[in-house]
Design a protein around this motif. Structure first.
Motif, PDB file in Angstrom:
ATOM      1  N   VAL A 176      -3.252   2.897 -14.031  1.00  0.00           N
ATOM      2  CA  VAL A 176      -2.198   2.644 -13.043  1.00  0.00           C
ATOM      3  C   VAL A 176      -0.938   2.143 -13.738  1.00  0.00           C
ATOM      4  N   GLU A 177       0.130   2.913 -13.637  1.00  0.00           N
ATOM      5  CA  GLU A 177       1.399   2.592 -14.292  1.00  0.00           C
ATOM      6  C   GLU A 177       2.365   1.876 -13.355  1.00  0.00           C
ATOM      7  N   TRP A 178       2.183   2.044 -12.065  1.00  0.00           N
ATOM      8  CA  TRP A 178       3.109   1.487 -11.092  1.00  0.00           C
ATOM      9  C   TRP A 178       2.515   0.246 -10.429  1.00  0.00           C
ATOM     10  N   ASP A 179       3.399  -0.696 -10.086  1.00  0.00           N
ATOM     11  CA  ASP A 179       2.969  -1.915  -9.415  1.00  0.00           C
ATOM     12  C   ASP A 179       3.365  -1.949  -7.947  1.00  0.00           C
ATOM     13  N   LEU A 180       4.504  -1.368  -7.644  1.00  0.00           N
ATOM     14  CA  LEU A 180       5.020  -1.391  -6.276  1.00  0.00           C
ATOM     15  C   LEU A 180       5.568  -0.006  -5.956  1.00  0.00           C
ATOM     16  N   ILE A 181       5.206   0.506  -4.775  1.00  0.00           N
ATOM     17  CA  ILE A 181       5.568   1.870  -4.398  1.00  0.00           C
ATOM     18  C   ILE A 181       6.419   1.850  -3.138  1.00  0.00           C
ATOM     19  N   ALA A 182       7.557   2.537  -3.186  1.00  0.00           N
ATOM     20  CA  ALA A 182       8.401   2.716  -2.007  1.00  0.00           C
ATOM     21  C   ALA A 182       7.847   3.902  -1.217  1.00  0.00           C
ATOM     22  N   GLY A 183       7.241   3.609  -0.110  1.00  0.00           N
ATOM     23  CA  GLY A 183       6.631   4.680   0.663  1.00  0.00           C
ATOM     24  C   GLY A 183       6.389   4.240   2.082  1.00  0.00           C
ATOM     25  N   GLY A 184       5.147   3.848   2.363  1.00  0.00           N
ATOM     26  CA  GLY A 184       4.804   3.451   3.705  1.00  0.00           C
ATOM     27  C   GLY A 184       3.590   4.192   4.196  1.00  0.00           C
ATOM     28  N   PRO A 185       3.393   4.224   5.516  1.00  0.00           N
ATOM     29  CA  PRO A 185       2.210   4.877   6.056  1.00  0.00           C
ATOM     30  C   PRO A 185       2.103   6.348   5.687  1.00  0.00           C
ATOM     31  N   SER A 186       3.244   7.025   5.570  1.00  0.00           N
ATOM     32  CA  SER A 186       3.199   8.445   5.225  1.00  0.00           C
ATOM     33  C   SER A 186       2.791   8.659   3.769  1.00  0.00           C
ATOM     34  N   THR A 187       2.790   7.602   2.988  1.00  0.00           N
ATOM     35  CA  THR A 187       2.270   7.663   1.620  1.00  0.00           C
ATOM     36  C   THR A 187       0.825   7.183   1.570  1.00  0.00           C
ATOM     37  N   VAL A 188       0.549   6.076   2.235  1.00  0.00           N
ATOM     38  CA  VAL A 188      -0.784   5.466   2.176  1.00  0.00           C
ATOM     39  C   VAL A 188      -1.839   6.341   2.840  1.00  0.00           C
ATOM     40  N   LEU A 189      -1.554   6.821   4.044  1.00  0.00           N
ATOM     41  CA  LEU A 189      -2.591   7.492   4.811  1.00  0.00           C
ATOM     42  C   LEU A 189      -3.080   8.804   4.190  1.00  0.00           C
ATOM     43  N   PRO A 190      -2.180   9.656   3.661  1.00  0.00           N
ATOM     44  CA  PRO A 190      -2.688  10.880   3.034  1.00  0.00           C
ATOM     45  C   PRO A 190      -3.541  10.616   1.791  1.00  0.00           C
ATOM     46  N   VAL A 191      -3.212   9.559   1.048  1.00  0.00           N
ATOM     47  CA  VAL A 191      -3.968   9.235  -0.163  1.00  0.00           C
ATOM     48  C   VAL A 191      -5.277   8.539   0.200  1.00  0.00           C
ATOM     49  N   GLY A 192      -5.197   7.607   1.140  1.00  0.00           N
ATOM     50  CA  GLY A 192      -6.368   6.850   1.543  1.00  0.00           C
ATOM     51  C   GLY A 192      -6.154   5.366   1.329  1.00  0.00           C
ATOM     52  N   ARG A 193      -6.563   4.568   2.276  1.00  0.00           N
ATOM     53  CA  ARG A 193      -6.339   3.133   2.218  1.00  0.00           C
ATOM     54  C   ARG A 193      -7.010   2.482   1.011  1.00  0.00           C
ATOM     55  N   ASP A 194      -8.132   3.038   0.577  1.00  0.00           N
ATOM     56  CA  ASP A 194      -8.851   2.440  -0.543  1.00  0.00           C
ATOM     57  C   ASP A 194      -8.076   2.508  -1.851  1.00  0.00           C
ATOM     58  N   TYR A 195      -7.020   3.292  -1.873  1.00  0.00           N
ATOM     59  CA  TYR A 195      -6.218   3.431  -3.094  1.00  0.00           C
ATOM     60  C   TYR A 195      -5.146   2.346  -3.200  1.00  0.00           C
ATOM     61  N   PHE A 196      -5.117   1.409  -2.259  1.00  0.00           N
ATOM     62  CA  PHE A 196      -4.065   0.400  -2.245  1.00  0.00           C
ATOM     63  C   PHE A 196      -4.649  -0.999  -2.064  1.00  0.00           C
ATOM     64  N   GLU A 197      -3.954  -1.963  -2.639  1.00  0.00           N
ATOM     65  CA  GLU A 197      -4.343  -3.359  -2.537  1.00  0.00           C
ATOM     66  C   GLU A 197      -4.026  -3.897  -1.145  1.00  0.00           C
ATOM     67  N   ASP A 198      -4.830  -4.844  -0.688  1.00  0.00           N
ATOM     68  CA  ASP A 198      -4.492  -5.574   0.527  1.00  0.00           C
ATOM     69  C   ASP A 198      -3.346  -6.535   0.230  1.00  0.00           C
ATOM     70  N   LEU A 199      -2.407  -6.614   1.145  1.00  0.00           N
ATOM     71  CA  LEU A 199      -1.316  -7.571   0.994  1.00  0.00           C
ATOM     72  C   LEU A 199      -1.833  -8.985   1.251  1.00  0.00           C
ATOM     73  N   PRO A 200      -1.302  -9.975   0.548  1.00  0.00           N
ATOM     74  CA  PRO A 200      -1.676 -11.359   0.841  1.00  0.00           C
ATOM     75  C   PRO A 200      -1.210 -11.749   2.237  1.00  0.00           C
ATOM     76  N   ASP A 201      -1.871 -12.745   2.804  1.00  0.00           N
ATOM     77  CA  ASP A 201      -1.569 -13.153   4.178  1.00  0.00           C
ATOM     78  C   ASP A 201      -0.098 -13.506   4.379  1.00  0.00           C
ATOM     79  N   ARG A 202       0.523 -14.074   3.368  1.00  0.00           N
ATOM     80  CA  ARG A 202       1.908 -14.524   3.541  1.00  0.00           C
ATOM     81  C   ARG A 202       2.863 -13.357   3.804  1.00  0.00           C
ATOM     82  N   LEU A 203       2.491 -12.152   3.386  1.00  0.00           N
ATOM     83  CA  LEU A 203       3.341 -10.984   3.610  1.00  0.00           C
ATOM     84  C   LEU A 203       3.082 -10.315   4.952  1.00  0.00           C
ATOM     85  N   ARG A 204       2.082 -10.778   5.661  1.00  0.00           N
ATOM     86  CA  ARG A 204       1.745 -10.148   6.938  1.00  0.00           C
ATOM     87  C   ARG A 204       2.310 -10.899   8.132  1.00  0.00           C
TER      88      ARG A 204
END
Length: 370
Positions: free
Chosen positions: A103-131
């Motif tokens: 993994v070369e990238w730490d933060l991705i500019a995208g959103g649901p249209s990026t996350v959902l096609p790839v799959g949720r398991d490919y992304f970290e959960d955000l900490p509670d403070r960001l929710r």
């Protein structure tokens, strides 16, 4: 009655979709070319614990320059964490990185249209403070993404061609008798989703009933308009060019591009009525080497004063409503996320597009070719 984002309580929102276990889709528009390396040095930091470096996968262009000036550079100055820009953040690259553990990238500019096609398991959960950030509507936040701006596709027209006439909504877009002239809508080339939602709105479907899309009804309406469509647009700059040149008199178009062209003197106007809001969000790929630094940058980007600075210089809507109070009043009124504007729009449904995109693209290509 509206929610804190300004949407009618009966309208389909991301909160509704989250309750069904999936949310928002519909491609982000192409915003620019490949990313530019801002800085190439800095320490690593396995797991991101005490990292002084964060690699952001972004989309390039004027948007990235605004983010660099008003988000990335001030963040580095305040925290000492270096920001490196890479990208563009394609779904294929994200999947390959996580699958291989490289993994070369730490933060991705995208959103649901990026996350959902790839799959949720490919992304970290955000900490509670960001929710639970004050000023950011819960419908803009998911365990896998934090929205930092919104953008809209709206109905725009050439005021020189139509004179004093104003299009009140998508039904007027289809009324070539009352408002004569050619039109353009978004097509389906290169994976861009066509404007099926607007076709339904033109046929009297309420905003909160657009999804699930009735494909036969939507394509039936597109067929009626087709003789008046010289070209279906697929790049964000095209509808503005077609309107200004006089090739068409009305178009679906990104509101930010309407604003930019009007500032240059183009004879354009638009309506928020029936516009389609989309979320642009930060996500962290699973296994990101500097994930804690990525979380800090995401959090920094949605501070009210940071949001006010960056989106005062690039016409997208701040996700943090507190930023609107810090902006010039007239400028705030022009934002897609301003409550009065948001409440007459609808949120793009990524869950539906995630399931139906490929079938719709194939059908549209066949439709356009005949």
């Amino acid at each position: 009655m509206t929610n804190t984002a300004g949407f009618p309580s009966g309208a389909l929102s991301r909160r509704d979709l989250l309750r069904r276990g999936a949310v928002l889709a519909g491609g982000l528009a192409a915003l620019g070319g490949a990313g530019t390396l801002l800085s190439a040095c800095g320490s690593g930091g396995g797991g991101g614990g005490g990292s002084k470096r964060v690699v952001v996968a972004d989309w390039g262009g004027a948007l990235q320059e605004a983010e660099k000036k008003h988000i990335f550079d001030p963040f580095s100055k305040e925290t000492g964490i270096e920001v490196v820009i890479a990208g563009p953040p394609t779904t294929a690259k994200i999947k390959a990185m996580v699958d291989t553990g490289n993994v070369e990238w730490d933060l991705i500019a995208g959103g649901p249209s990026t996350v959902l096609p790839v799959g949720r398991d490919y992304f970290e959960d955000l900490p509670d403070r960001l929710r639970t950030i004050p000023g950011i509507d819960p419908s803009y936040v998911d365990p896998k993404w934090l929205t930092y701006y919104l953008f809209s596709v709206v109905l725009a027209w050439n005021t020189k061609a139509l004179g004093s006439a104003k299009l009140a909504g998508w039904q007027d877009m289809w009324d070539v008798g009352k408002f004569p002239g050619k039109r353009t809508l978004r097509g389906a080339d290169q994976g861009v989703p066509p404007d099926l939602e607007f076709a339904l709105l033109s046929d009297g479907v309420p905003r909160d009933k657009v999804y699930p899309v009735d494909l036969d009804r939507a394509f039936g309406r597109l067929q009626q308009l087709k003789p008046n469509v010289p070209q279906w647009w697929t790049a964000g700059s095209q509808p503005g060019q077609m309107l200004v040149s006089g090739q068409v008199v009305a178009a679906s178009m990104f509101s930010g591009r309407v604003d930019a062209l009007r500032k240059e003197g183009a004879p354009l106007d638009f309506t928020w009525n029936g516009g389609m809001l989309q979320l642009a969000s930060w996500s962290v790929p699973r296994g990101a080497p500097n994930k804690e630094a990525a979380f800090k940058l995401a959090e920094y980007s949605v501070r009210p004063e940071v949001q006010a600075a960056v989106w005062s210089n690039y016409n997208n809507g701040p996700a943090n409503s507190k930023a609107l109070d810090l902006m010039d009043k007239n400028l705030a009124l022009s934002m897609p996320s301003y409550p009065a504007n948001a409440e007459v729009q609808f949120l793009n449904d990524a869950a539906w597009w995630g399931k139906n995109r490929e079938a719709v693209l194939k059908r549209f290509q066949q439709f356009a070719a005949t």
